[in-house]
Design a protein around this motif. Sequence first.
Motif, mmCIF file in Angstrom:
data_model
loop_
_atom_site.group_PDB
_atom_site.id
_atom_site.type_symbol
_atom_site.label_atom_id
_atom_site.label_comp_id
_atom_site.label_asym_id
_atom_site.label_seq_id
_atom_site.Cartn_x
_atom_site.Cartn_y
_atom_site.Cartn_z
ATOM 1 N N VAL A 198 0.863 -1.182 0.000
ATOM 2 C CA VAL A 198 0.000 0.000 0.000
ATOM 3 C C VAL A 198 0.897 1.228 0.000
ATOM 4 N N SER A 199 0.585 2.204 -0.860
ATOM 5 C CA SER A 199 1.458 3.361 -0.996
ATOM 6 C C SER A 199 0.665 4.650 -1.178
ATOM 7 N N SER A 200 1.237 5.726 -0.667
ATOM 8 C CA SER A 200 0.775 7.046 -1.079
ATOM 9 C C SER A 200 0.925 7.128 -2.591
ATOM 10 N N PRO A 201 0.033 7.856 -3.287
ATOM 11 C CA PRO A 201 0.156 7.972 -4.742
ATOM 12 C C PRO A 201 1.356 8.805 -5.198
ATOM 13 N N ALA A 202 2.023 9.490 -4.279
ATOM 14 C CA ALA A 202 3.165 10.322 -4.660
ATOM 15 C C ALA A 202 4.217 9.483 -5.377
ATOM 16 N N VAL A 203 4.823 10.056 -6.403
ATOM 17 C CA VAL A 203 5.806 9.339 -7.211
ATOM 18 C C VAL A 203 6.933 8.776 -6.349
ATOM 19 N N ARG A 204 7.413 9.554 -5.391
ATOM 20 C CA ARG A 204 8.548 9.112 -4.566
ATOM 21 C C ARG A 204 8.200 7.898 -3.708
ATOM 22 N N CYS A 205 6.932 7.749 -3.345
ATOM 23 C CA CYS A 205 6.509 6.566 -2.572
ATOM 24 C C CYS A 205 6.333 5.353 -3.477
ATOM 25 N N VAL A 206 5.598 5.547 -4.558
ATOM 26 C CA VAL A 206 5.343 4.430 -5.477
ATOM 27 C C VAL A 206 6.657 3.886 -6.030
ATOM 28 N N THR A 207 7.570 4.794 -6.388
ATOM 29 C CA THR A 207 8.844 4.360 -6.943
ATOM 30 C C THR A 207 9.668 3.595 -5.924
ATOM 31 N N THR A 208 9.517 3.936 -4.635
ATOM 32 C CA THR A 208 10.270 3.253 -3.588
ATOM 33 C C THR A 208 9.919 1.774 -3.507
ATOM 34 N N ILE A 209 8.656 1.432 -3.710
ATOM 35 C CA ILE A 209 8.283 0.016 -3.567
ATOM 36 C C ILE A 209 8.022 -0.681 -4.904
ATOM 37 N N THR A 210 8.236 0.017 -6.006
ATOM 38 C CA THR A 210 8.067 -0.632 -7.311
ATOM 39 C C THR A 210 9.030 -1.806 -7.509
ATOM 40 N N PRO A 211 10.325 -1.697 -7.148
ATOM 41 C CA PRO A 211 11.200 -2.866 -7.295
ATOM 42 C C PRO A 211 10.727 -4.061 -6.472
#
Length: 315
Positions: A198-211
């Motif tokens: 589960v992530s905030s929609p902010a790019v910096r959050c989504v990108t953090t858990i994308t890998p």
Amino acid sequence: MTRAVETAVFAAGAVCWRVIDGRIHVLVIHRTVYGDVTIPKGKVDPGETLPQTAVREIAEETGLDVALGVPIGVSRYKMPSGRTKVVHYWAAHVTDEAVQRSTFRPNSEVAALEWVTIKRARTHLTYEPDVAILDAFAALVDQGVTETFALIVLRHGKAVERSKWDGPDASRPLADRGVAQAAALVPMLRAWKPRRLVSSPAVRCVTTITPLSAAIGRPIKRDAGISQDDWERGEAEVRRVIGKRVRVGKTAVVCSHRPLMGEIVREVALATGTPLAGYADDAALLEPGDFSIVHLSATNPSSGIIAIETHSPRV
């Protein structure tokens, strides 16, 4: 003349457990070279973190693929070389599927695996520090909180500074260090086998858990209820987001922003009836890329928060 400082040797392992004929059994290993009986564990490899080591060593020594549970203690003792060995332990529930898929065969390091009751394990184990760790696990058994799940509260990785970004704050990307942190988080977080992201929609959050999402094959649920934009407008819905995660009872990663860290941990406490104390503030003091793991009982909700541990990616 100066004397060289002897550094400690770090290792990690786990008390692996399963239910056999209605009783909890733990796994002990009979080591070939040393002729002893011990708990699965091993030394940290260069660049590895302790959780990674625990999971890897269990797989290598027993053929079992496990998810870490509650941390149950640290043992320290002198090695024959005179150096201090520091071993971190977790509990690890071994599923029937993991047992069926085990690739173990007797080898030059481990001669045999044996599942025994806690009482029998106390007489089997060769070393007193192992017995002390077993006793810590037995205390969890007595409390009825062996089967657990975790809420992993993750602060997004290092982002490009606001002053250097010309655009909406929610679209601000990770800095190079943040990208490296996102990659380093994957093997660490996999040690707990998260089922939900589960992530905030902010790019910096989504990108953090994308890998991590790509590595474990789980989708990312974007939820504005834990976004910084909604928080700044007074519209955040942390209670809704965290309440659902507690109700579902599956290990989850919740990636959000620094201003929301304390509120997220406090909502976990409130959702589980855990008295608020300084631990909540400590668990929320996260640098970019850091995470706190809040362990909860999967079978006894009234137990509240069982343990909290905090980790940092080595970047």
